[in-house]
Design an enzyme around this catalytic site. Structure first.
Site, PDB file in Angstrom:
ATOM      1  N   GLN A 205       0.756  -1.380  -0.504  1.00 47.41           N
ATOM      2  CA  GLN A 205      -0.028  -0.080  -0.226  1.00 47.41           C
ATOM      3  C   GLN A 205       0.673   1.644   0.274  1.00 47.41           C
ATOM      4  O   GLN A 205       0.558   2.366  -0.553  1.00 47.41           O
ATOM      5  CB  GLN A 205      -0.832  -0.240   1.443  1.00 47.41           C
ATOM      6  CG  GLN A 205      -1.944  -0.886   1.272  1.00 47.41           C
ATOM      7  CD  GLN A 205      -3.164  -1.444   0.160  1.00 47.41           C
ATOM      8  OE1 GLN A 205      -3.287   0.145  -0.599  1.00 47.41           O
ATOM      9  NE2 GLN A 205      -3.351  -2.692   0.170  1.00 47.41           N
ATOM     10  N   LYS A 228      -1.342  -3.504  -7.590  1.00 55.89           N
ATOM     11  CA  LYS A 228      -1.233  -2.324  -6.348  1.00 55.89           C
ATOM     12  C   LYS A 228      -0.853  -1.115  -7.177  1.00 55.89           C
ATOM     13  O   LYS A 228      -1.044   0.497  -6.767  1.00 55.89           O
ATOM     14  CB  LYS A 228      -1.336  -2.427  -5.669  1.00 55.89           C
ATOM     15  CG  LYS A 228      -1.925  -4.143  -4.849  1.00 55.89           C
ATOM     16  CD  LYS A 228      -1.750  -4.375  -3.110  1.00 55.89           C
ATOM     17  CE  LYS A 228      -2.268  -5.430  -2.737  1.00 55.89           C
ATOM     18  NZ  LYS A 228      -4.160  -5.372  -3.112  1.00 55.89           N
TER      19      LYS A 228
END
Length: 407
Positions: A205, A228
């Site tokens: 993240q 991601k």
């Protein structure tokens, strides 16, 4: 509850890249923490790599194979530049999960024994729990768990207090996939090293949101996932310090990771190839480089600032309902988890989907964190470079409908 909010007027138009994402259109896609949508530049890189440029790498003597090998190794250089590391410290994996398993099975098997300790935190993703649980079960090591602050961030002083001379590795999330809190990696790294332990950081993240510099962070291992980071699925990277990689044994056997093979003796290639057995995900690596180029062209700091503005507006708008609980630090990085009293997150997700809003609902592969929060699941909205004020408007309108349906 009044959820009306003049979002469009209050959010600066810091980024305007939505038209570069053909998969979005008018969809309010707020599930970027699970997987990011792909810009056209990445889609084009995939099509070209599978089309006119396609060939194997490291083996062919013909021109196209040599060209593809150059692009594959150039992708390693690109990722290294992006995270502030040397190219020969970059290992391509299937994703962050495989990177953590690689460390647990290679470095861990060689360095962790019965009675040693592995230090995790309460907010880790299952991918940063299960490999260590498997290792502990194999070796007889013990897992310690650092607590969180009341707002759901890693309690750094409490983590440091758990370090012992038997602690061999600390494994933490740089940014929580549920709560969005940002770990103080340099401080934790310094404390781990002072205790004689290594530090692994899950950067899934963080990589799409924070500027990374491995030397400044002080970690020993760092993993991230390509999908991601606006790249394709099935590709990720493990970074490790060169001296650690040189001392680590292979974890898988096959082609490309050897120097010579006989039935009575095998010698292995130097890192990073030692850890890339078999034909690699060639197109994935090339497309990941394209994603990194795209992010660098926009500016990861701009992306983070853009997401932070949207997140602040969403928190402010949703905070008006006293039945709604906003989980995590107020300054979380692009991720907002919430619960509505008496309404299951799956119902929230279903109703929002009817209004063209995509969020994540569930335990987010973080069941120990759900236990700490005292809920079986949460609803999670997560932002990306392509998110905008209209997305937040639709989320707020959708939550008004959820509350109306459930009284």
């Amino acid at each position: 509850m009044n959820l009306s909010f003049p979002l469009a007027a209050r959010i600066p138009a810091a980024l305007d890249v939505r038209d570069q994402f053909p998969g979005i259109g008018d969809w309010a896609y707020l599930d970027t923490a699970a997987t990011a949508q792909k810009p056209q530049a990445v889609i084009d890189a995939i099509a070209r790599a599978y089309g006119p440029d396609y060939a194997t790498v490291h083996r062919g003597v013909y021109a196209r194979s040599a060209n593809m090998t150059e692009r594959y190794e150039a992708a390693r250089e690109t990722v290294g530049r992006f995270i502030g590391a040397r190219a020969d410290e970059i290992i391509f994996t299937r994703g962050a999960t495989e990177g953590i398993n690689l460390i647990a099975q290679s470095w861990g098997n060689a360095n962790i024994a019965a009675g040693d300790r592995i230090l995790l935190t309460q907010l880790e993703h299952h991918s940063n729990i299960v490999p260590w649980r498997l290792l502990a079960d194999r070796t007889g090591a013990h897992i310690d768990v650092a607590p969180l602050t009341p707002d759901g961030a890693i309690d750094t002083p409490a983590l440091i207090a758990l370090l012992t001379p038997r602690t061999k590795i600390v494994a933490i999330a740089h940014v929580s996939n549920v709560l969005g809190g940002i770990a103080d990696v340099p401080t934790i790294a310094a404390a781990a090293h002072a205790a004689g332990a290594k530090l692994l950081v899950d950067g899934c993240q963080a990589a799409p949101r924070l500027a990374l510099d491995m030397a400044a962070l002080g970690a020993d291992f760092y993993v991230l996932s390509g999908h991601k980071l606006y790249g394709p699925t099935g590709i990720g990277i493990l970074w490790a310090r060169a001296d650690l990689l040189a001392a680590m044994p292979p974890w898988q056997g096959g082609g490309a990771m050897i120097e010579s093979v006989a039935f009575d003796c095998v010698t292995y290639a130097a890192p990073p190839l030692r850890f890339e057995a078999g034909t690699p995900h060639i197109v994935g690596a090339v497309a990941l480089a394209a994603a990194v180029d795209w992010v660098e062209a926009i500016g990861v700091e701009r992306i983070h600032a853009h997401e932070t503005r949207l997140l602040a507006e969403a928190r402010a708008a949703l905070a008006g309902d006293n039945r709604l609980i906003l989980h995590g630090p107020a300054d979380s990085a692009g991720i907002l988890s919430f619960s509505l009293d008496g309404v299951h997150p799956h119902d929230i997700g279903t109703i929002l989907d009817e209004g063209g809003v995509a969020i994540r609902a569930g335990h987010h592969c973080a069941q120990p964190l759900m236990a700490w929060l005292g809920v079986p699941a949460t609803a999670r909205a997560s932002f990306g470079a392509y998110s905008n004020a209209d997305d937040v408007d639709k989320l707020v309108t959708g939550m008004k409908r959820v509350r109306k349906i459930f009284g």
